[in-house]
Design an enzyme around this catalytic site. Structure first.
Site, PDB file in Angstrom:
ATOM      1  N   LYS A  28       0.889  -1.176   0.000  1.00  0.00           N
ATOM      2  CA  LYS A  28       0.000   0.000   0.000  1.00  0.00           C
ATOM      3  C   LYS A  28       0.921   1.218   0.000  1.00  0.00           C
ATOM      4  O   LYS A  28       1.398   1.653   1.035  1.00  0.00           O
ATOM      5  CB  LYS A  28      -0.890  -0.009   1.240  1.00  0.00           C
ATOM      6  CG  LYS A  28      -2.214   0.724   1.072  1.00  0.00           C
ATOM      7  CD  LYS A  28      -2.111   2.189   0.673  1.00  0.00           C
ATOM      8  CE  LYS A  28      -1.909   3.121   1.835  1.00  0.00           C
ATOM      9  NZ  LYS A  28      -1.762   4.558   1.415  1.00  0.00           N
ATOM     10  N   GLY A  44       6.357   5.652   8.619  1.00  0.00           N
ATOM     11  CA  GLY A  44       5.558   6.882   8.552  1.00  0.00           C
ATOM     12  C   GLY A  44       5.593   7.607   9.879  1.00  0.00           C
ATOM     13  O   GLY A  44       6.567   7.496  10.636  1.00  0.00           O
ATOM     14  N   SER A  45       4.502   8.310  10.182  1.00  0.00           N
ATOM     15  CA  SER A  45       4.514   9.168  11.373  1.00  0.00           C
ATOM     16  C   SER A  45       4.296   8.355  12.653  1.00  0.00           C
ATOM     17  O   SER A  45       3.699   7.274  12.643  1.00  0.00           O
ATOM     18  CB  SER A  45       3.406  10.215  11.263  1.00  0.00           C
ATOM     19  OG  SER A  45       2.149   9.596  11.442  1.00  0.00           O
ATOM     20  N   VAL A  80       0.444   7.803  13.460  1.00  0.00           N
ATOM     21  CA  VAL A  80      -0.195   6.676  12.757  1.00  0.00           C
ATOM     22  C   VAL A  80       0.386   5.347  13.266  1.00  0.00           C
ATOM     23  O   VAL A  80      -0.336   4.367  13.454  1.00  0.00           O
ATOM     24  CB  VAL A  80      -0.029   6.817  11.228  1.00  0.00           C
ATOM     25  CG1 VAL A  80      -0.549   5.580  10.510  1.00  0.00           C
ATOM     26  CG2 VAL A  80      -0.751   8.069  10.730  1.00  0.00           C
ATOM     27  N   GLY A  81       1.685   5.340  13.520  1.00  0.00           N
ATOM     28  CA  GLY A  81       2.339   4.128  14.031  1.00  0.00           C
ATOM     29  C   GLY A  81       1.702   3.637  15.321  1.00  0.00           C
ATOM     30  O   GLY A  81       1.510   2.435  15.516  1.00  0.00           O
ATOM     31  N   GLU A 110       8.715   1.981  11.660  1.00  0.00           N
ATOM     32  CA  GLU A 110       9.843   2.908  11.547  1.00  0.00           C
ATOM     33  C   GLU A 110       9.218   4.286  11.447  1.00  0.00           C
ATOM     34  O   GLU A 110       8.582   4.618  10.452  1.00  0.00           O
ATOM     35  CB  GLU A 110      10.690   2.541  10.329  1.00  0.00           C
ATOM     36  CG  GLU A 110      12.097   3.070  10.438  1.00  0.00           C
ATOM     37  CD  GLU A 110      12.239   4.415   9.761  1.00  0.00           C
ATOM     38  OE1 GLU A 110      12.232   5.426  10.490  1.00  0.00           O
ATOM     39  OE2 GLU A 110      12.339   4.452   8.539  1.00  0.00           O
ATOM     40  N   CYS A 131      13.442  10.706   7.099  1.00  0.00           N
ATOM     41  CA  CYS A 131      13.352  10.374   8.529  1.00  0.00           C
ATOM     42  C   CYS A 131      14.689  10.624   9.195  1.00  0.00           C
ATOM     43  O   CYS A 131      14.762  10.850  10.391  1.00  0.00           O
ATOM     44  CB  CYS A 131      13.032   8.898   8.738  1.00  0.00           C
ATOM     45  SG  CYS A 131      11.656   8.339   7.810  1.00  0.00           S
ATOM     46  N   GLU A 160       9.114  16.867  14.914  1.00  0.00           N
ATOM     47  CA  GLU A 160       9.564  16.599  13.546  1.00  0.00           C
ATOM     48  C   GLU A 160       8.849  17.551  12.580  1.00  0.00           C
ATOM     49  O   GLU A 160       7.622  17.597  12.538  1.00  0.00           O
ATOM     50  CB  GLU A 160       9.258  15.146  13.174  1.00  0.00           C
ATOM     51  CG  GLU A 160       9.895  14.744  11.857  1.00  0.00           C
ATOM     52  CD  GLU A 160       9.723  13.257  11.536  1.00  0.00           C
ATOM     53  OE1 GLU A 160       8.602  12.747  11.628  1.00  0.00           O
ATOM     54  OE2 GLU A 160      10.734  12.618  11.178  1.00  0.00           O
TER      55      GLU A 160
END
Ligand code: UN1
Length: 495
Positions: free
Chosen positions: A175, A228-229, A232-233, A250, A284, A385
């Protein structure tokens, strides 16, 4: 008018079941419509999972060296199509061609590394505690893996996850980020050209909230790998936790480069420029804090400001440009918000902080390389970030203070120290809290054959890339073979 692109499910190129689409536009020129992609929903995601589940039954039995042969062919094809892929990437993601060529190269390196693993995937043999008994452990595949990938490395990051998943005998659903669907589509075409069988790799385009969430929820998905962020993680981890599903995360970073007073200052400036403004700060691993000893702070800051102002901003497809746009409007608004936050917090804006006014930047999401100094370690611009070309300079007075400031954020992905003192270098290697530490190099540029990931809020303890990635994509099975011809009872005192 752009082209129409499809999902790949069970060997077939399909529109979303709803026939809905979304637009993909060039972030350097929003008049440039790249194409329409399927705005997929849960039913498309679930169809892809069913295809992957079916394909797993035969793919897991293909000998790993044979799976490796396919990956060797993938590597050769990625080499053949390198320039085409780099151009597709630059057009939809924005970073300059030199960098997208590097991104494709990372994918090529990853292909050959994993192809070779088909002839290793080592387990262990060990003596058994009873006579005429054999003991060993082997790696077995997990099953169906959902790979949810970001837009900043549109090829390299999918390859980090997908090649190890495949060589270990898993099947996948990729995805990709909505901002970079074309690179992922071309990548999957190449996998099919190399001989990946139907259903082994499925591709579903669409939004994370719909497609990503459906994949994470689906009971037939055994593993989720997400880059990703952190926000969301956390959601993905919570959902996977409910279902006892394996998850590799990650997430964000607030990476810092330390410059000590004994450092080679020119080298440190060169490193900081590349670390902070390469990929428009959208890695990142990007350098977003520079922790500088006060004795060299003025020299380093002045040199950085002068160099940042000379960076050529513009369309990454034009070879003379050095820095492309941000990925989209939301990203640019976020950066602009942080510029205001920095000013309000009392940091001094030394250069940048605005949208460039030159004509060649009028149609894209460009932003000036930005440097704040007089930043205090606890300011939001030094803690959160930003994911843009914004560097915060923090002055320190000692090595101990430098390490404390570097460690003083929620994240711990990449880190760097410039020093010519071997004692300081080794103390930094020991005391910095991060998954990656560079000595006299910038925070960006990790190589695919070493573990990649971070500590604290950067992840959940996994390391993709390196040899550690195989612990993510396999289960261990311990096997005992008793060839004594009688019942032998372990842990019973036989004496
Ligand atoms: C990322 O930004 O998520 O170490 C990946 C680097 C690259 C990968 C970055 N090799 O900078």
């Amino acid at each position: 008018m752009g082209d129409n692109f499809k999902n790949q499910i069970d060997g077939k190129w399909l529109a979303a079941a709803s026939a809905k689409t979304f637009e993909n536009r060039n972030p350097a020129d929003t008049d440039d419509l790249i194409g329409l992609f399927p705005a997929s929903a849960a039913e498309d995601a679930d169809g892809a999972v069913a295809a992957a589940k079916k394909a797993f039954a035969s793919w897991r039995l293909v000998p790993a060296p044979k799976r490796g042969e396919i990956l060797y062919r993938v590597g050769e094809l990625l080499k053949k199509y390198k320039e085409e892929l780099a151009r597709i990437e630059t057009r939809e993601m924005g970073k300059v061609l030199k960098e997208t060529r590097g991104d494709v190269q990372e994918g090529i390196d990853c292909a050959f590394l994993n192809a070779g693993e088909g002839r290793r995937l080592f387990g262990e043999t060990t003596p058994a505690e009873l006579p005429n008994k054999f003991a060993m452990s082997v790696r077995t595949p997990i099953g169906v893996c959902a790979l949810i990938t970001p837009w900043n490395f549109p090829l390299a990051i999918p390859t980090w996850k997908l090649f190890p998943a495949l060589i270990c005998g898993n099947t996948v659903i990729l995805k990709p980020a909505e901002d970079t669907p074309q690179t992922a589509t071309r990548f999957v075409e190449i996998l099919i050209e190399a001989g990946v069988p139907p259903g082994v790799v499925n591709l579903v385009h669409g939004r994370g909230e719909e497609v990503g969430a459906a994949l994470v929820r689906n009971k037939d998905v055994q593993l989720v790998s997400f880059t990703g962020s952190a926000a969301v993680g956390r959601e993905i981890a919570a959902s996977c936790g409910q279902n006892l599903k394996r998850v590799s995360l990650e997430l964000g970073g607030k990476n810092a480069q330390i410059v000590m007073e004994d450092a080679d200052v020119d080298l440190a400036v060169e490193g900081a420029l590349w670390g902070a403004f390469g990929t428009t700060g959208q890695r990142c691993t990007a350098t977003s804090r520079l922790i500088v000893h006060r004795d060299v702070a003025k020299k380093v800051t002045d040199a950085l400001v002068a160099r940042a102002e000379k960076i050529k901003i513009g369309d990454g497809l034009d070879e003379k440009n050095e820095m492309g746009p941000l990925i989209n409007q939301a990203a640019r608004e976020k950066v602009l918000r942080y510029i205001e936050i920095g000013k309000q917090e009392g940091a001094r804006l030394r250069t940048g902080g605005a949208i460039p006014t030159s004509a060649n930047c009028a149609k894209g999401f460009f932003f000036q390389p930005t440097i704040f100094d007089q930043v205090k370690p606890n300011m939001r611009i030094a803690q959160e970030e930003i994911f843009g070309p914004v560097l915060s300079i923090i002055e320190i007075a000692s090595f101990e203070e430098a390490i404390a400031v570097l460690n003083g954020t929620a994240y711990g992905l990449s880190s760097s120290i410039y020093t010519n003192d071997v004692t300081r270098a080794f103390r930094a290697m020991r005391d910095i809290e991060a998954g990656i530490t560079y000595i006299n190099g910038p925070t960006i540029g990790a190589e695919v054959h070493l573990p990649f990931g971070g500590v604290k809020d950067t992840g959940n303890g996994h390391r993709e890339a390196g040899t550690t990635v195989y612990d993510i994509f396999t289960e261990w099975k311990s096997i005992y073979v008793d060839y004594s011809g009688k019942l032998q009872k372990a842990q019973i005192d036989n004496n």
